[in-house]
Design a protein around this motif. Structure first.
Motif, PDB file in Angstrom:
ATOM      1  N   PHE A   1       0.698  -1.028   0.201  1.00 58.80           N
ATOM      2  CA  PHE A   1      -0.520  -0.453   0.478  1.00 58.80           C
ATOM      3  C   PHE A   1       0.535   1.179   0.279  1.00 58.80           C
ATOM      4  O   PHE A   1       1.205   1.482   0.668  1.00 58.80           O
ATOM      5  CB  PHE A   1      -1.151  -0.046   1.293  1.00 58.80           C
ATOM      6  CG  PHE A   1      -1.885  -0.837   1.377  1.00 58.80           C
ATOM      7  CD1 PHE A   1      -2.916  -0.849   0.729  1.00 58.80           C
ATOM      8  CD2 PHE A   1      -2.274  -2.300   2.543  1.00 58.80           C
ATOM      9  CE1 PHE A   1      -3.604  -2.832   0.991  1.00 58.80           C
ATOM     10  CE2 PHE A   1      -3.051  -3.297   1.870  1.00 58.80           C
ATOM     11  CZ  PHE A   1      -3.615  -2.877   0.577  1.00 58.80           C
ATOM     12  N   ASN A   2       0.995   2.153  -1.160  1.00 58.27           N
ATOM     13  CA  ASN A   2       1.851   3.264  -1.396  1.00 58.27           C
ATOM     14  C   ASN A   2       0.502   4.622  -1.964  1.00 58.27           C
ATOM     15  O   ASN A   2      -0.552   4.012  -1.067  1.00 58.27           O
ATOM     16  CB  ASN A   2       2.321   3.200  -2.100  1.00 58.27           C
ATOM     17  CG  ASN A   2       2.742   2.808  -3.446  1.00 58.27           C
ATOM     18  OD1 ASN A   2       1.742   3.267  -4.072  1.00 58.27           O
ATOM     19  ND2 ASN A   2       3.402   2.413  -3.914  1.00 58.27           N
ATOM     20  N   ASP A   3       0.716   5.445  -1.852  1.00 56.22           N
ATOM     21  CA  ASP A   3       0.374   6.600  -1.730  1.00 56.22           C
ATOM     22  C   ASP A   3      -0.595   6.656  -3.894  1.00 56.22           C
ATOM     23  O   ASP A   3      -1.786   6.693  -3.425  1.00 56.22           O
ATOM     24  CB  ASP A   3       0.593   8.128  -2.055  1.00 56.22           C
ATOM     25  CG  ASP A   3       2.217   7.857  -2.914  1.00 56.22           C
ATOM     26  OD1 ASP A   3       2.943   7.021  -3.257  1.00 56.22           O
ATOM     27  OD2 ASP A   3       2.846   9.175  -2.771  1.00 56.22           O
TER      28      ASP A   3
ATOM     29  N   THR B   1      -3.063   3.156  -2.874  1.00 53.00           N
ATOM     30  CA  THR B   1      -4.968   3.440  -2.386  1.00 53.00           C
ATOM     31  C   THR B   1      -5.075   4.311  -3.174  1.00 53.00           C
ATOM     32  O   THR B   1      -5.659   4.987  -2.296  1.00 53.00           O
ATOM     33  CB  THR B   1      -4.238   3.770  -1.095  1.00 53.00           C
ATOM     34  OG1 THR B   1      -3.491   5.133  -0.686  1.00 53.00           O
ATOM     35  CG2 THR B   1      -2.790   2.329  -0.302  1.00 53.00           C
TER      36      THR B   1
ATOM     37  N   GLY C   1      -4.637   8.056  -3.099  1.00 53.71           N
ATOM     38  CA  GLY C   1      -3.687   9.478  -2.529  1.00 53.71           C
ATOM     39  C   GLY C   1      -4.289   8.629  -0.714  1.00 53.71           C
ATOM     40  O   GLY C   1      -4.951   9.627  -0.661  1.00 53.71           O
ATOM     41  N   TRP C   2      -4.068   7.628  -0.597  1.00 54.58           N
ATOM     42  CA  TRP C   2      -4.500   7.218   0.303  1.00 54.58           C
ATOM     43  C   TRP C   2      -6.114   7.053   1.217  1.00 54.58           C
ATOM     44  O   TRP C   2      -6.785   6.957   1.836  1.00 54.58           O
ATOM     45  CB  TRP C   2      -3.882   7.737   1.682  1.00 54.58           C
ATOM     46  CG  TRP C   2      -2.144   8.264   1.832  1.00 54.58           C
ATOM     47  CD1 TRP C   2      -1.725   9.567   1.310  1.00 54.58           C
ATOM     48  CD2 TRP C   2      -1.541   6.797   2.081  1.00 54.58           C
ATOM     49  NE1 TRP C   2      -0.620   8.920   1.189  1.00 54.58           N
ATOM     50  CE2 TRP C   2      -0.263   8.056   1.549  1.00 54.58           C
ATOM     51  CE3 TRP C   2      -1.724   5.333   2.203  1.00 54.58           C
ATOM     52  CZ2 TRP C   2       0.728   6.731   1.549  1.00 54.58           C
ATOM     53  CZ3 TRP C   2      -0.382   5.445   1.496  1.00 54.58           C
ATOM     54  CH2 TRP C   2       0.962   5.406   2.028  1.00 54.58           C
ATOM     55  N   THR C   3      -6.532   6.634  -0.238  1.00 53.98           N
ATOM     56  CA  THR C   3      -8.066   6.432  -0.248  1.00 53.98           C
ATOM     57  C   THR C   3      -8.560   5.520   0.118  1.00 53.98           C
ATOM     58  O   THR C   3      -9.846   5.157   0.149  1.00 53.98           O
ATOM     59  CB  THR C   3      -8.732   7.795  -0.693  1.00 53.98           C
ATOM     60  OG1 THR C   3      -8.792   7.193  -2.845  1.00 53.98           O
ATOM     61  CG2 THR C   3      -8.647   9.239  -0.832  1.00 53.98           C
TER      62      THR C   3
ATOM     63  N   MET D   1      -7.771   1.623   1.246  1.00 54.16           N
ATOM     64  CA  MET D   1      -6.768   0.602   2.255  1.00 54.16           C
ATOM     65  C   MET D   1      -7.892   0.366   2.735  1.00 54.16           C
ATOM     66  O   MET D   1      -7.929   0.869   3.698  1.00 54.16           O
ATOM     67  CB  MET D   1      -5.743   1.680   2.566  1.00 54.16           C
ATOM     68  CG  MET D   1      -4.498   0.363   2.875  1.00 54.16           C
ATOM     69  SD  MET D   1      -2.981   2.173   3.390  1.00 54.16           S
ATOM     70  CE  MET D   1      -2.363   0.824   4.815  1.00 54.16           C
TER      71      MET D   1
ATOM     72  N   SER E   1      -8.569  -1.447   6.417  1.00 51.87           N
ATOM     73  CA  SER E   1      -8.195  -1.260   7.998  1.00 51.87           C
ATOM     74  C   SER E   1      -8.190  -2.188   8.539  1.00 51.87           C
ATOM     75  O   SER E   1     -10.026  -2.222   8.496  1.00 51.87           O
ATOM     76  CB  SER E   1      -7.126  -0.279   8.069  1.00 51.87           C
ATOM     77  OG  SER E   1      -8.348   0.747   7.964  1.00 51.87           O
TER      78      SER E   1
ATOM     79  N   GLN F   1      -6.394  12.754  -6.649  1.00 51.65           N
ATOM     80  CA  GLN F   1      -6.167  12.361  -5.243  1.00 51.65           C
ATOM     81  C   GLN F   1      -4.249  12.160  -4.641  1.00 51.65           C
ATOM     82  O   GLN F   1      -5.075  12.767  -4.310  1.00 51.65           O
ATOM     83  CB  GLN F   1      -7.151  10.998  -5.355  1.00 51.65           C
ATOM     84  CG  GLN F   1      -8.447  10.959  -5.002  1.00 51.65           C
ATOM     85  CD  GLN F   1      -9.149  11.203  -4.032  1.00 51.65           C
ATOM     86  OE1 GLN F   1      -8.478  12.013  -3.521  1.00 51.65           O
ATOM     87  NE2 GLN F   1     -10.590  11.427  -4.262  1.00 51.65           N
TER      88      GLN F   1
ATOM     89  N   ALA G   1      -3.017  14.006  -2.159  1.00 49.27           N
ATOM     90  CA  ALA G   1      -1.778  13.688  -0.858  1.00 49.27           C
ATOM     91  C   ALA G   1      -0.823  14.761  -0.973  1.00 49.27           C
ATOM     92  O   ALA G   1       0.044  14.926  -0.168  1.00 49.27           O
ATOM     93  CB  ALA G   1      -1.979  12.454  -0.984  1.00 49.27           C
TER      94      ALA G   1
END
Ligand code: DPX
Ligand code: MG
Length: 561
Positions: free
Chosen positions: A287-289, A292, A294-296, A298, A300, A549, A553
């Motif tokens: 998982f990287n920017d 994902t 821009g971290w949207t 992932m 968890s 996105q 980020a």
């Protein structure tokens, strides 16, 4: 047979399954290259420059399991480091082998060429340590076998690159003969207790869940566990989603394949299923920017199992050394069917709309190129996509059984695809290599097409000429995203010179593209580059959403210290 340091190295490369190694000559490695040539099982393949040599070995490693690039000291080695770091990021065992100055010149007042005109001859080794899992400098024929074996076995075990530097006056020095290679190939076994603990925890979790889903990541191949992932999928009967970087690592024609999980730019149903699941088993995921969005997107929380190459973690617990393939096949034998996510996926899935052919003289569009490339894919095809909109063009394609897909998503260096396709095609003579590459990326490493011509490799390149760095335009635009246009198709004639059989064609509408593809299909004596001329703003909607996105980020302000 008497061995030398160089022929020992060649024997080891051959024993671990290589049939080729990639090289650029230079005075510090000439004797080494001669020694490598004495091994008739190992062919020497030449590249135009050392960056490309590294990427060629990286592409070769994708299909053959490991690759080797042989370069000269400093001027060559430093150039290759980008590709070697890329192999680290992509979990590919590339052995970077560099010639080095004569041992007698060390600890003297001599200044040596190809150095920074200082007395330091260690900087390449020191730099290599940062981008490999093992780096050795061979200055003694007695120690050479142990050093070479150490570097190679580490690379294979960790699926990471290694570095071997050989002083030019040691390459032909006699040394011990190589023994059996079994030890080099041996995989680290699981710690039995760690494996049992991980299995107990995960089966315990699954017992209380109804809606598990699998999420496959790119380290699955590095772990050699593709078959075992299918075993687990079939035992659970659940939906299987795949990250973009792992496309083709789980067969797309498998009835449990539920699409590419890549947030708002992947398959919509895949995202819905992962969000709906009550337990996500992440297998070899990164998982990287970018991956994902821009971290949207992932997974968890406490219901996420992370099964990595050598570790399993769950709810903050780490169980110690567990080999992924062992974990997956053992788990497959212990679980019960839990097929709710597959049933739900079947309800919500939507077949992608079939694109019909536009008028044959209509201006060429990205969608039409994708439509025609899609129809070329067979079980023997490997589709290689360069960083840029080619990622999105390729990710959306449907792969028939047996088709493979290659993407350099973690390192994301433009210029990778031409040499990587070359290396891949050298290693996979019976497959049909098709590359989709943007105009900006092509300009970095275009000259390696000449090596495809030299070796008569029938690679097909779809050169997407959208007149600039479109992906960057979507992330953040400015004058730096414009590039000088080239006559891309015309370039092939220049590379052919007097004896080459490469073909360069230009398509500005669907019918020209279809004709060019038919020329490419018939050309078995060299590569065919098809320049696909499209509008500058003709890009995939996924690229626009993803770019937005990622830009958000990237633009986060610094946190107050
Ligand atoms: C850059 C990228 O033409 O593709 O589809 O037009 O975007 P698209 P092109 O090949 O352009 C690629 C360009 C400049 N990335 O849009 S993705 C920054 C970058 C990188 N790698 C290296 N340098 C710069 N990814 C080595
Ligand atoms: Mg472009």
């Amino acid at each position: 047979m008497t061995y030398t340091v160089g022929s020992y190295l060649a024997a080891r490369l051959s024993q671990i399954g290589m049939k080729h190694h990639f090289a650029v000559a230079g005075d510090f490695n000439l004797v080494l290259l001669d020694q490598l040539l004495t091994n008739t099982e190992l062919e020497q393949v030449y590249c135009c420059n050392e960056l490309n040599c590294g990427y060629s070995a990286e592409g070769y490693a994708r299909v053959c399991g490991a690759g080797a690039a042989v370069v000269t000291f400093s001027v060559g080695g430093l150039s290759a480091i980008n590709a070697v770091a890329g192999a680290y990021a992509e979990n590919l065992p590339v052995i970077l082998i560099s010639g080095a100055p004569n041992t007698n010149d060390r600890a003297t007042e001599h200044l040596i060429h190809h150095t920074m005109a200082t007395h330091d001859l260690t900087y390449q080794l020191e730099m290599a340590k940062k981008v490999t899992c093992a780096a050795v400098a061979v200055t003694s024929a007695v120690e050479a076998p142990a050093q070479i074996d150490f570097a190679i076995s580490q690379a294979l075990r960790e699926r990471k690159p290694a570095y071997i530097e050989i002083a030019c006056n040691i390459a032909a020095a006699p040394c011990a003969a190589p023994g059996p290679a079994h030890g080099l190939l041996a995989k680290e076994p699981s710690d039995p207790e760690a494996l049992q603990a991980a299995l107990a925890a995960v089966t315990g979790l699954l017992r209380g869940k109804q809606k598990p889903v699998l999420l496959i990541g790119s380290k699955l191949r590095a772990a050699g566990a593709e078959k075992q992932a299918v075993e687990l999928a079939e035992a659970l009967g659940c939906a299987v989603t795949v990250m973009a970087a792992a496309k083709s690592f789980f067969p797309e024609n498998h009835p449990q394949f539920a699409g590419i999980y890549w947030g708002e730019v992947g398959s919509p149903a895949a995202r819905q299923i992962v969000d709906w699941a009550d337990c996500v088993i992440c297998i070899g995921t990164i998982f990287n920017d970018y991956s994902t969005v821009g971290w949207t997107a992932m997974p968890s929380g406490a219901d996420v199992v992370t099964a990595d190459v050598n570790r399993v973690t769950l709810d903050g617990g780490d169980f110690g050394p567990v080999r992924l393939s062992e974990f997956l096949s053992s788990l497959a034998r212990m679980v019960q069917k839990r097929d709710a996510t597959l049933i739900e996926y079947e309800r919500i899935r939507r077949e992608p709309e079939r694109q019909s052919a536009p008028r044959s003289d209509a201006k060429l569009t990205r969608i039409e190129v994708v439509r025609q490339v899609q129809s070329l894919l067979t079980k023997d095809t490997t589709l290689i996509v360069e960083t840029g909109d080619a990622w999105f063009n390729g990710i959306g394609m449907k792969l028939p059984a047996g088709a493979r897909f290659e993407i350099e998503m973690q390192w994301g260096s433009i210029g990778w695809a031409v040499p990587a396709s070359f290396g891949y095609a050298v290693g996979a003579a019976s497959r049909r290599t098709i590359a989709m590459i943007g105009d900006g990326s092509f300009q970095l490493t275009a000259q390696e097409v000449a090596q495809m011509i030299r070796r008569k490799l029938p690679v097909t390149i779809f050169l997407m000429n959208n007149h600039g760095y479109t992906i960057e335009v979507e992330i953040h635009d400015g004058p730096y995203n414009d590039i000088k246009n080239w006559d891309y198709a015309g370039l092939i004639q220049a590379f052919n010179a007097e004896d080459g059989r490469g073909k360069g064609l230009r398509a500005t509408n669907g019918s020209e593209l279809a004709q060019a593809i038919s020329v490419a299909q018939d050309n078995r004596e060299g590569p065919t580059l098809i320049e696909c001329v499209i509008d500058r703003d003709d890009c995939s909607p996924e690229l626009i959403s993803w770019g937005r996105q990622v830009a958000i980020a990237n633009a986060r302000p610094p946190r107050p210290q």
